[in-house]
Design an enzyme around this catalytic site. Structure first.
Site, PDB file in Angstrom:
ATOM      1  N   SER A 183       0.868  -1.141  -0.188  1.00 30.55           N
ATOM      2  CA  SER A 183       0.004  -0.134   0.184  1.00 30.55           C
ATOM      3  C   SER A 183       0.875   1.248  -0.100  1.00 30.55           C
ATOM      4  CB  SER A 183      -0.954  -0.113   1.206  1.00 30.55           C
ATOM      5  OG  SER A 183      -0.423  -0.776   2.326  1.00 30.55           O
ATOM      6  N   ARG A 184       2.163   1.255   0.402  1.00 29.73           N
ATOM      7  CA  ARG A 184       2.894   2.434   0.573  1.00 29.73           C
ATOM      8  C   ARG A 184       3.380   2.858  -0.610  1.00 29.73           C
ATOM      9  NH1 ARG A 184       7.489  -0.012   4.810  1.00 29.73           N
ATOM     10  NH2 ARG A 184       8.545  -1.463   3.381  1.00 29.73           N
ATOM     11  N   GLU A 185       3.123   2.025  -1.565  1.00 28.28           N
ATOM     12  CA  GLU A 185       4.108   2.313  -2.895  1.00 28.28           C
ATOM     13  C   GLU A 185       2.975   3.093  -3.796  1.00 28.28           C
ATOM     14  OE1 GLU A 185       5.180  -1.806  -4.073  1.00 28.28           O
ATOM     15  OE2 GLU A 185       6.507  -1.842  -1.927  1.00 28.28           O
ATOM     16  N   ASN A 257       2.980  -9.979  -0.553  1.00 29.22           N
ATOM     17  CA  ASN A 257       4.141 -10.593  -1.669  1.00 29.22           C
ATOM     18  C   ASN A 257       5.066 -11.474  -1.185  1.00 29.22           C
ATOM     19  OD1 ASN A 257       4.868 -10.698  -4.275  1.00 29.22           O
ATOM     20  ND2 ASN A 257       6.525  -9.235  -3.948  1.00 29.22           N
ATOM     21  N   ARG A 258       4.404 -12.247   0.264  1.00 31.81           N
ATOM     22  CA  ARG A 258       5.278 -13.322   0.560  1.00 31.81           C
ATOM     23  C   ARG A 258       4.311 -14.405   0.724  1.00 31.81           C
ATOM     24  NH1 ARG A 258       8.322 -10.203  -0.741  1.00 31.81           N
ATOM     25  NH2 ARG A 258      10.309  -9.356   0.280  1.00 31.81           N
ATOM     26  N   HIS A 309       5.363  -2.632  -8.455  1.00 29.13           N
ATOM     27  CA  HIS A 309       5.584  -2.110  -7.104  1.00 29.13           C
ATOM     28  C   HIS A 309       6.390  -0.829  -7.310  1.00 29.13           C
ATOM     29  CE1 HIS A 309       4.952  -5.963  -4.541  1.00 29.13           C
ATOM     30  NE2 HIS A 309       4.691  -6.349  -5.809  1.00 29.13           N
ATOM     31  N   SER A 310       7.007  -0.342  -6.179  1.00 29.46           N
ATOM     32  CA  SER A 310       7.960   0.781  -6.169  1.00 29.46           C
ATOM     33  C   SER A 310       8.891   0.371  -5.100  1.00 29.46           C
ATOM     34  CB  SER A 310       7.361   2.250  -6.341  1.00 29.46           C
ATOM     35  OG  SER A 310       6.864   2.611  -5.078  1.00 29.46           O
ATOM     36  N   TYR A 311       9.867   0.887  -4.678  1.00 30.38           N
ATOM     37  CA  TYR A 311      10.723   1.554  -5.565  1.00 30.38           C
ATOM     38  C   TYR A 311      12.273   0.999  -5.764  1.00 30.38           C
ATOM     39  CZ  TYR A 311      13.492   3.064  -1.540  1.00 30.38           C
ATOM     40  OH  TYR A 311      14.172   3.004  -0.323  1.00 30.38           O
ATOM     41  N   TYR A 361      16.683  -9.496  -4.083  1.00 26.26           N
ATOM     42  CA  TYR A 361      16.967 -10.385  -2.887  1.00 26.26           C
ATOM     43  C   TYR A 361      16.274 -11.527  -3.206  1.00 26.26           C
ATOM     44  CZ  TYR A 361      13.072  -7.660  -1.533  1.00 26.26           C
ATOM     45  OH  TYR A 361      12.027  -6.881  -1.434  1.00 26.26           O
ATOM     46  N   GLU A 383       9.534  -2.659 -10.380  1.00 24.39           N
ATOM     47  CA  GLU A 383       9.796  -1.515  -9.235  1.00 24.39           C
ATOM     48  C   GLU A 383      10.025  -0.438  -9.958  1.00 24.39           C
ATOM     49  OE1 GLU A 383       9.751  -2.070  -5.955  1.00 24.39           O
ATOM     50  OE2 GLU A 383      10.050  -4.279  -5.489  1.00 24.39           O
TER      51      GLU A 383
END
Lengths: 422, 230
Positions: A183-185, A257-258, A309-311, A361, A383
């Site tokens: 949500s923060r993206e 996303n996991r 997604h970002s960033y 990662y 991203e």
């Protein structure tokens, strides 16, 4: 009354045909005695100086406010200083102030609800209510192209809305795009909104997009994590996960996303509810994830799946949970290179690309690892901007450039998908 | 751990390069000078006794003047159980060309007198916006954060400053401007937002110094997050 004076001044000057107040200053002059007052009156009557008295002295106030055109500033200030008349600069540059005020009024106007998707302000961040209203507007304006499918409900009961862009037919091959799973993206939900409008604008006008839609359907979920998005507006701008409580813990939320069933339980996710990468109690435990899983399985004919997604400015393909290269690595790598070349062609934005596990990662339970393992070959994660200077709080003036450049990459992926789909 | 020639697109080189960025800001940063990694050209890593050594060729960019420069850097990540900071050596060409001295001096003079202490919060705000007068304090927060980020970095971390939650100016002491800063750092691998309180001083001669640091708890009633399994 200040505003009234401003309006009067503008009208007065409009009559006299002056176009700009660049460099003009407004001085507040404090007269000490009758002598100074007379001097000031004489000064203001010198026509060639074009002084414009905004506010005269009164019994209650010893100050005079005068607008001094740029060309008269030196003369006037020298006069005041020679005569030892006190003054200070109230407005340093009138044009700058007027421009700022105009901008404020325009943005206030933008804040009132748009009546059509043409009025919608794509260059700003919006609340979930705004975006949901936008979705309904777009469907209403384009009933032959766009429909809304509710694929499920969030934990807190918000509808999970997917826009379907289709030129008809049954079970055509499909392309899936999602934004806002974290949500923060915020630049992603904002870009997703722009993509929706772009699709309806370009169908029938842009040959490439028209060809894609004639052959395939596009599904777009803009607010993939609505509970989280609401929370970023009301409580914590940096919230990432869902908002479902975890029994036995005071920490809320699972990383959507996991939470997918791909390498679930392996390294690259956390088993602690307090962690930002908490995988959840089991795969697909989150309704936000399960709803997409069910949709994908029941559709049965998705050919591409892009999760945004970002960033960091990266374009990634599977896998995140294992170093074993995916079997289509070579094709996905080449397509990624092509896509980011197109992306970079617009503003010079540079992207890295590669598999998730090599480029960013190790991450287990990720979306596109699952979709790829379902047989959706063209599974990608973006991203978006930037690379850390602003990070999640990307200035709104970068929304449109980000959306536009990303669209070029998406078109490359969608075209390739279309050309490789039966 | 990757050893030998590094792929510049992959994360090992990228994480090490970001550490170099933090080092350069610690060394050269100011309210008018803030450096970011632009590109990794090449790199290599080797195992040494108790350490991991990286060599990198990078392009860095100074954000206010937009000047870019090439840098060669060498890093040592200490091995073993201890949490000590990486050691960095870097030499850059052309990066520090910009001369912010005039702006720094004006800013310094403007704020050193004690009659008008500045403060601010949420820089940038949720929409990425900040008042122009807050920008140098944003840069200063970023540079001060670099001191912590450098100290906290290892091969499994990637730090950026996410936001200045707030800052307050304190009385100038020994000719140094002084500030309390509360910053939010974003660590990419764990995806955590980490809160730090910093006591920061700055002057044009002395540069940025972080005198005190205090890690803030993630939330009052939560357990501390354990390490993410790698």
């Amino acid at each position: 009354t200040m505003k009234g004076l401003l309006v009067l001044t503008v009208l007065f000057v409009a009559v006299f045909g002056k176009e700009t107040f660049e460099g003009d200053q407004v001085l507040r002059i404090t007269v000490r005695d009758e002598v100074q007052l007379t001097l000031l009156k004489d000064l203001s009557e010198m026509e060639y100086l074009q002084l414009d008295v905004w506010m005269e002295t009164t019994d209650l106030s010893p100050s005079v406010d005068i607008r001094v055109p740029f060309t008269s500033l030196q003369t006037v200030k020298a006069f005041l200083e020679t005569e030892d008349i006190e003054y200070f600069i109230m407005i340093k540059d009138l044009q700058v102030m007027l421009d700022e005020e105009k901008e404020q009024m325009l943005s206030a106007a933008r804040a009132t609800a748009p009546r059509t998707s043409d009025d919608y302000d794509y260059s700003n961040y919006h609340t979930i209510a705004d975006i949901y209203a936008f979705q309904d507007m777009l469907v209403a304006e384009n009933p032959n192209l766009v429909s809304k499918i509710v694929i499920g409900q969030s934990y807190q009961g918000r509808p999970l809305n997917v826009l379907k862009f289709s030129t008809g037919g049954t079970n055509k091959p499909g392309i899936w795009l999602d934004t806002g799973i974290h949500s923060r993206e915020w630049v992603t939900q904002a870009s997703g909104t722009w993509f929706a409008k772009k699709i309806v604008t370009d169908y029938g006008r842009d040959a490439a997009l028209t060809a894609i839609l004639d052959k395939m359907d596009i599904f777009l979920e803009i607010v993939t994590n609505p509970d989280g998005y609401f929370y970023t507006h009301t409580s914590n701008r940096m919230w990432r996960k869902t908002r479902k409580p975890n029994p036995g813990s005071s920490c809320i939320g699972t990383d959507p996303n996991r939470n997918w069933d791909a390498g679930f339980g392996g390294p690259g996710a956390s088993d602690s509810p307090c962690s930002e990468t908490y995988r959840g109690p089991k795969a697909h435990s989150e309704s936000e994830v399960k709803s997409i899983v069910d949709f994908v399985k029941s559709h049965g004919n998705l050919q591409a799946f892009v999760s945004i997604h970002s960033y960091s400015q990266m374009l990634l393909y599977p896998y995140g949970y294992t170093r074993t290269p995916c079997k289509d690595q070579s094709e996905l790598h080449n397509l990624a290179r092509k896509a980011i070349t197109y992306l970079g062609s617009l503003y010079g934005t540079s992207y890295r690309y590669g598999s998730i596990i090599n480029t960013i990662y190790q991450a287990s339970g990720g979306t596109i690892d699952w979709t790829y393992n379902q047989g959706i070959k063209y599974s990608y994660t973006f991203e978006l901007r930037d690379t850390g200077r602003y990070g999640f709080i990307l200035p709104a003036n970068q929304i449109l450039p980000t959306a536009k450049e990303t669209w070029l990459a998406l078109m490359a992926i969608m075209e390739h998908t279309k050309d490789n789909t039966n | 751990m990757t050893t030998g020639v590094l792929n510049p697109s992959h994360y090992p080189a990228r994480r090490a390069a970001t550490v170099v960025q933090h080092y350069l800001n610690t060394r050269y940063g100011s309210p008018y000078r803030w450096i970011f990694l632009s590109k990794v050209h090449s790199g290599s890593a080797e195992d040494m006794a108790e350490m991991r050594k990286y060599q990198l060729e990078l392009t860095m960019q100074e954000m206010i003047s937009n000047v870019s420069g090439q840098c060669s850097a060498e890093l040592l990540f200490p091995g073993g159980e201890g949490q000590s900071a990486p050691q960095v050596q870097a030499s850059c060409e052309g990066l520090l060309q910009s001369n912010p001295t005039a702006q720094e001096e004006a800013f310094y003079q403007q704020h050193r007198a004690s009659n008008n202490m500045v403060s601010g919060s949420n820089i940038p705000d949720s929409y990425g916006h900040m008042e122009p007068s807050m920008k140098p304090f944003w840069h200063l927060g970023g540079v001060a954060s670099s001191c912590i980020m450098l100290r906290e970095s290892n091969e499994s971390t990637l730090y950026n400053m996410a936001q200045v939650a707030n800052f307050t100016q304190l009385e100038t002491e020994k000719d140094q401007l002084r500030f309390n800063y509360h910053v939010l750092l974003h660590e990419m691998i764990s995806q955590e937002i980490i809160h730090w309180k910093l006591l920061v001083t700055w002057s044009p001669e002395q540069g940025v110094k972080v005198l005190q640091t205090e890690l803030q708890p993630k939330c009052h009633d939560c357990e501390a997050p354990p390490n993410t399994t790698n």
